[in-house]
Motif scaffolding. Structure first.
Motif, PDB file in Angstrom:
ATOM      1  N   ALA A 125      -8.637  -7.908  -9.892  1.00 45.33           N
ATOM      2  CA  ALA A 125      -9.186  -6.907 -10.766  1.00 45.33           C
ATOM      3  C   ALA A 125      -7.785  -6.678 -11.572  1.00 45.33           C
ATOM      4  N   GLY A 126      -6.595  -6.819 -11.334  1.00 43.81           N
ATOM      5  CA  GLY A 126      -5.551  -6.383 -12.098  1.00 43.81           C
ATOM      6  C   GLY A 126      -4.665  -5.363 -11.436  1.00 43.81           C
ATOM      7  N   HIS A 127      -4.884  -5.037 -10.065  1.00 45.83           N
ATOM      8  CA  HIS A 127      -4.334  -4.000  -9.369  1.00 45.83           C
ATOM      9  C   HIS A 127      -3.147  -4.613  -8.610  1.00 45.83           C
ATOM     10  N   THR A 128      -2.195  -3.868  -8.463  1.00 45.17           N
ATOM     11  CA  THR A 128      -0.889  -4.090  -7.573  1.00 45.17           C
ATOM     12  C   THR A 128      -1.561  -3.578  -6.158  1.00 45.17           C
ATOM     13  N   VAL A 129      -1.556  -4.368  -5.265  1.00 42.67           N
ATOM     14  CA  VAL A 129      -1.916  -3.976  -3.720  1.00 42.67           C
ATOM     15  C   VAL A 129      -1.094  -4.468  -2.998  1.00 42.67           C
ATOM     16  N   VAL A 130      -0.863  -3.581  -1.654  1.00 45.19           N
ATOM     17  CA  VAL A 130      -0.098  -4.182  -0.483  1.00 45.19           C
ATOM     18  C   VAL A 130      -0.937  -3.475   0.408  1.00 45.19           C
ATOM     19  N   HIS A 131      -1.123  -4.166   1.540  1.00 38.53           N
ATOM     20  CA  HIS A 131      -1.372  -3.335   2.935  1.00 38.53           C
ATOM     21  C   HIS A 131      -0.501  -2.939   3.756  1.00 38.53           C
ATOM     22  N   TRP A 132      -0.886  -1.821   4.257  1.00 37.98           N
ATOM     23  CA  TRP A 132       0.470  -1.098   4.825  1.00 37.98           C
ATOM     24  C   TRP A 132       1.074  -1.801   5.983  1.00 37.98           C
ATOM     25  N   SER A 133       0.537  -2.608   6.697  1.00 38.76           N
ATOM     26  CA  SER A 133       0.976  -3.640   7.630  1.00 38.76           C
ATOM     27  C   SER A 133       2.167  -4.681   7.035  1.00 38.76           C
ATOM     28  N   GLU A 134       2.205  -4.750   5.791  1.00 35.58           N
ATOM     29  CA  GLU A 134       3.060  -5.480   5.334  1.00 35.58           C
ATOM     30  C   GLU A 134       4.475  -4.957   4.952  1.00 35.58           C
ATOM     31  N   VAL A 135       4.084  -3.562   4.769  1.00 37.68           N
ATOM     32  CA  VAL A 135       5.619  -2.671   4.332  1.00 37.68           C
ATOM     33  C   VAL A 135       5.964  -1.713   5.202  1.00 37.68           C
ATOM     34  N   GLY A 136       5.136  -1.459   6.243  1.00 37.36           N
ATOM     35  CA  GLY A 136       5.432  -0.267   7.442  1.00 37.36           C
ATOM     36  C   GLY A 136       5.024  -0.669   8.629  1.00 37.36           C
ATOM     37  N   ASP A 137       5.414   0.279   9.636  1.00 35.19           N
ATOM     38  CA  ASP A 137       4.795   0.115  10.956  1.00 35.19           C
ATOM     39  C   ASP A 137       3.602   0.476  11.043  1.00 35.19           C
ATOM     40  N   PRO A 138       2.502  -0.463  11.550  1.00 36.42           N
ATOM     41  CA  PRO A 138       1.225  -0.107  11.711  1.00 36.42           C
ATOM     42  C   PRO A 138       0.900   1.094  12.699  1.00 36.42           C
ATOM     43  N   ARG A 139       1.987   1.175  13.517  1.00 38.38           N
ATOM     44  CA  ARG A 139       2.016   2.488  14.371  1.00 38.38           C
ATOM     45  C   ARG A 139       2.495   3.733  14.081  1.00 38.38           C
ATOM     46  N   ALA A 140       3.116   3.676  12.683  1.00 36.74           N
ATOM     47  CA  ALA A 140       3.576   4.749  12.254  1.00 36.74           C
ATOM     48  C   ALA A 140       2.516   6.053  12.012  1.00 36.74           C
ATOM     49  N   PRO A 141       2.990   7.231  11.933  1.00 38.14           N
ATOM     50  CA  PRO A 141       2.035   8.410  11.649  1.00 38.14           C
ATOM     51  C   PRO A 141       1.664   8.019  10.169  1.00 38.14           C
ATOM     52  N   ASP A 142       0.511   8.859   9.650  1.00 36.60           N
ATOM     53  CA  ASP A 142      -0.052   8.611   8.674  1.00 36.60           C
ATOM     54  C   ASP A 142       0.892   9.317   7.612  1.00 36.60           C
ATOM     55  N   THR A 143       1.612  10.366   7.751  1.00 39.70           N
ATOM     56  CA  THR A 143       2.713  10.974   6.921  1.00 39.70           C
ATOM     57  C   THR A 143       3.774  10.011   6.674  1.00 39.70           C
ATOM     58  N   VAL A 144       3.992   9.178   7.575  1.00 38.68           N
ATOM     59  CA  VAL A 144       4.744   7.968   7.033  1.00 38.68           C
ATOM     60  C   VAL A 144       4.352   7.139   5.814  1.00 38.68           C
ATOM     61  N   LEU A 145       3.141   6.593   6.294  1.00 44.56           N
ATOM     62  CA  LEU A 145       2.477   6.027   4.938  1.00 44.56           C
ATOM     63  C   LEU A 145       2.368   6.787   3.842  1.00 44.56           C
ATOM     64  N   MET A 146       1.899   8.007   3.892  1.00 46.54           N
ATOM     65  CA  MET A 146       1.589   9.104   2.484  1.00 46.54           C
ATOM     66  C   MET A 146       3.005   9.054   1.809  1.00 46.54           C
ATOM     67  N   GLN A 147       4.307   9.352   2.578  1.00 43.91           N
ATOM     68  CA  GLN A 147       5.436   9.180   2.052  1.00 43.91           C
ATOM     69  C   GLN A 147       5.923   7.903   1.302  1.00 43.91           C
ATOM     70  N   TRP A 148       5.681   6.864   1.905  1.00 44.60           N
ATOM     71  CA  TRP A 148       5.910   5.664   1.320  1.00 44.60           C
ATOM     72  C   TRP A 148       4.971   5.295   0.050  1.00 44.60           C
ATOM     73  N   ALA A 149       3.816   5.891  -0.074  1.00 44.25           N
ATOM     74  CA  ALA A 149       2.923   5.896  -1.164  1.00 44.25           C
ATOM     75  C   ALA A 149       3.425   6.582  -2.256  1.00 44.25           C
ATOM     76  N   ILE A 150       3.935   7.933  -1.996  1.00 43.97           N
ATOM     77  CA  ILE A 150       4.766   8.581  -3.146  1.00 43.97           C
ATOM     78  C   ILE A 150       6.003   8.232  -3.580  1.00 43.97           C
ATOM     79  N   THR A 151       6.704   7.590  -2.665  1.00 48.44           N
ATOM     80  CA  THR A 151       8.070   6.977  -3.134  1.00 48.44           C
ATOM     81  C   THR A 151       7.751   5.682  -4.049  1.00 48.44           C
ATOM     82  N   TYR A 152       6.715   4.945  -3.756  1.00 49.39           N
ATOM     83  CA  TYR A 152       6.577   3.681  -4.423  1.00 49.39           C
ATOM     84  C   TYR A 152       5.336   3.893  -5.434  1.00 49.39           C
ATOM     85  N   ASP A 153       4.896   4.967  -5.799  1.00 48.54           N
ATOM     86  CA  ASP A 153       3.818   5.251  -6.544  1.00 48.54           C
ATOM     87  C   ASP A 153       2.675   4.310  -6.507  1.00 48.54           C
ATOM     88  N   TYR A 154       1.958   4.336  -4.983  1.00 52.40           N
ATOM     89  CA  TYR A 154       0.769   3.768  -4.661  1.00 52.40           C
ATOM     90  C   TYR A 154      -0.226   4.942  -4.485  1.00 52.40           C
TER      91      TYR A 154
END
Length: 115
Positions: free
Chosen positions: A11-40
């Motif tokens: 559908a034209g969206h740029t998509v990445v699964h968290w397990s491809e770019v971060g530690d699946p065991r990382a706290p949700d706050t780490v995922l949220m900060q990554w999403a802010i940093t990379y505009d996801y």
């Protein structure tokens, strides 16, 4: 939710699964900060992300939260794609979008609690 990647990419969206770019065991706050940093936008079934936004007062990242029993693309793919299209501007500026089979609701960030 890796099964969503082909549908969203088609559908034209740029998509990445968290397990491809971060530690699946990382706290949700780490995922949220990554999403802010990379505009996801965070796409999730987990209620914790909306709660984090509400308590943090943060202006991002945007979160699309699906609240359905069957969260497979075959069941709600059309719904998710239509919500992404309908609320594209809000998601771009920062929003929490909650969708289920009956409706979608959007709240612009930051989520400020009213006393």
């Amino acid at each position: 939710m890796t099964e969503w990647i082909p549908l969203l990419q088609a559908a034209g969206h740029t998509v990445v699964h968290w397990s491809e770019v971060g530690d699946p065991r990382a706290p949700d706050t780490v995922l949220m900060q990554w999403a802010i940093t990379y505009d996801y936008t965070v796409f999730t079934h987990d209620l914790d992300f909306g709660t984090m936004l509400a308590f943090s007062g943060a202006e991002g990242p945007s979160v699309l939260q699906v609240r359905c029993l069957n969260v497979l693309p075959e069941a709600i793919g059309t719904l998710v794609l239509s919500v992404l299209l309908a609320y594209a501007d809000e998601i771009e500026q920062g929003a929490l979008v909650v969708a289920d089979e009956r409706r979608a609701r959007v709240r612009i960030l930051p989520l400020i609690r009213q006393n």
